[in-house]
Design an enzyme around this catalytic site. Sequence first.
Site, PDB file in Angstrom:
ATOM      1  N   ASP A  88     -15.862   9.946 -51.938  1.00 47.93           N
ATOM      2  CA  ASP A  88     -15.337   8.889 -51.519  1.00 47.93           C
ATOM      3  C   ASP A  88     -15.952   6.888 -52.706  1.00 47.93           C
ATOM      4  OD1 ASP A  88     -18.373   8.295 -51.303  1.00 47.93           O
ATOM      5  OD2 ASP A  88     -18.164   7.669 -48.669  1.00 47.93           O
ATOM      6  N   ASN A 108     -24.660   5.552 -38.284  1.00 48.13           N
ATOM      7  CA  ASN A 108     -23.763   5.579 -37.410  1.00 48.13           C
ATOM      8  C   ASN A 108     -22.987   6.793 -37.184  1.00 48.13           C
ATOM      9  OD1 ASN A 108     -22.212   5.417 -39.743  1.00 48.13           O
ATOM     10  ND2 ASN A 108     -20.376   3.580 -38.644  1.00 48.13           N
ATOM     11  N   HIS A 164     -21.307   8.198 -39.085  1.00 45.43           N
ATOM     12  CA  HIS A 164     -20.244   8.830 -39.868  1.00 45.43           C
ATOM     13  C   HIS A 164     -20.238   9.773 -41.571  1.00 45.43           C
ATOM     14  CE1 HIS A 164     -21.051   5.168 -43.794  1.00 45.43           C
ATOM     15  NE2 HIS A 164     -22.050   6.443 -43.857  1.00 45.43           N
ATOM     16  N   GLU A 183     -15.174   6.667 -40.726  1.00 46.35           N
ATOM     17  CA  GLU A 183     -16.293   6.260 -39.733  1.00 46.35           C
ATOM     18  C   GLU A 183     -16.139   6.329 -37.497  1.00 46.35           C
ATOM     19  OE1 GLU A 183     -17.922   3.905 -40.788  1.00 46.35           O
ATOM     20  OE2 GLU A 183     -18.307   2.907 -42.206  1.00 46.35           O
TER      21      GLU A 183
HETATM   22  P1  PGA Z   1     -27.422   8.370 -47.994  1.00 44.68           P
HETATM   23  O1  PGA Z   1     -26.751   7.684 -47.004  1.00 44.68           O
HETATM   24  O2  PGA Z   1     -27.482   9.162 -48.456  1.00 44.68           O
HETATM   25  O3  PGA Z   1     -27.832   6.911 -48.901  1.00 44.68           O
HETATM   26  O4  PGA Z   1     -28.284   7.821 -46.542  1.00 44.68           O
HETATM   27  C1  PGA Z   1     -25.681   8.755 -46.126  1.00 44.68           C
HETATM   28  C2  PGA Z   1     -24.235   8.225 -45.820  1.00 44.68           C
HETATM   29  O5  PGA Z   1     -24.073   6.765 -45.101  1.00 44.68           O
HETATM   30  O6  PGA Z   1     -23.191   8.952 -45.589  1.00 44.68           O
END
Ligand code: PGA
Length: 241
Positions: A67, A136, A138, A143
Site C-alpha cells: 500500500d 482497528n 485493518h 479499513e
Molecule cells: P505496524 O502497522 O506493523 O506498524 O504495527 C500494521 C498496520 O497498521 O497494518
Amino acid sequence: MQLHAYSTYDELSKQTAGLVADYIRQKPDALVCFASGHTPIGVFRWLVDDVKAGRLDISRCTFIGLDEWGGMNGSHEGSCRHMIDQDFFLPLDIPQQQILFFDGTSNDLQAECARINEFISASGGLDIMLVGIGLNGHLGMNEPGTPFGTYAHVSELAEDTKKVGQKYFPGETALSIGVTLGLAHFREAKLPILMASGEKKAGIVRKLLASEATELLPASIVHLAPQAVVMVDRQAYSTDS
Ligand code: PGA
C-alpha cells in the site's frame, strides 16, 4: 488458517522469514507482496542476512508493495516505499525492474490500482502476501467495512489509521486517503501471512481469533483462506482478560 505463536519478536521474525525463504526456494520467480510498517522489520533483517550469506537467491523474484499513502512516494520519509527501501530494497540493492509499487503522488490513483491489478492477474496471482494488522483490524489500508471481494483500490482512511499512522513520520502529517491491494488479493495468495507482534496488538488479535469472517474486521479474511498462516509472538497472543 493455521496459527503459530513464538516466545519473542525475534523468533517470530525468524520463523516468518523462514516461511518466505522456503517458498522462494521452491519457486525462485515468486511474486512477493510485503507490507511496510513496524511489524515486518525483523523479517526483513533475517531475509537480508539470508541473501547476503548466500542462503537465499531472490534475483528472480518480483516484489510488490502492499500500500501507499495518498500524495506520497519513496521520496517521502515515512512513506510505505521509503520504509521498505530502507529495510529491504536498498540493503540488497534490488533492481527497480524487480519492484512494483503504488505511486501515491499519481494524479490518477485509479489508474495506479488498475496497473497493479493487471500485473498481479497477468502473473497468475500473488505467491506470498505478508501483512500486519492494524489496531482497528485493518489489513493494508483495507479499513473496516471494505468488501472481501475487493482488489487494489483507493481507500478513505479510518480516523484511527490517520492517528496511528503518525508514528511513521518525523512530524505531524496530514493523512486522508491511501492506495492498497485488496482483501481478495490476500484470500487468493498462495501463501498469505498475517503477522502480529507486541502487547498493543493483543486486543485486536484476540478479537480476530474469536471472530468469524466479517467485513467489519478486514483481517478476519484469514478465516476464509485455509492456506493462510497467522504468525504471532507471545505478547500479541495473550489469552488474559
Ligand atoms: P505496524 O502497522 O506493523 O506498524 O504495527 C500494521 C498496520 O497498521 O497494518
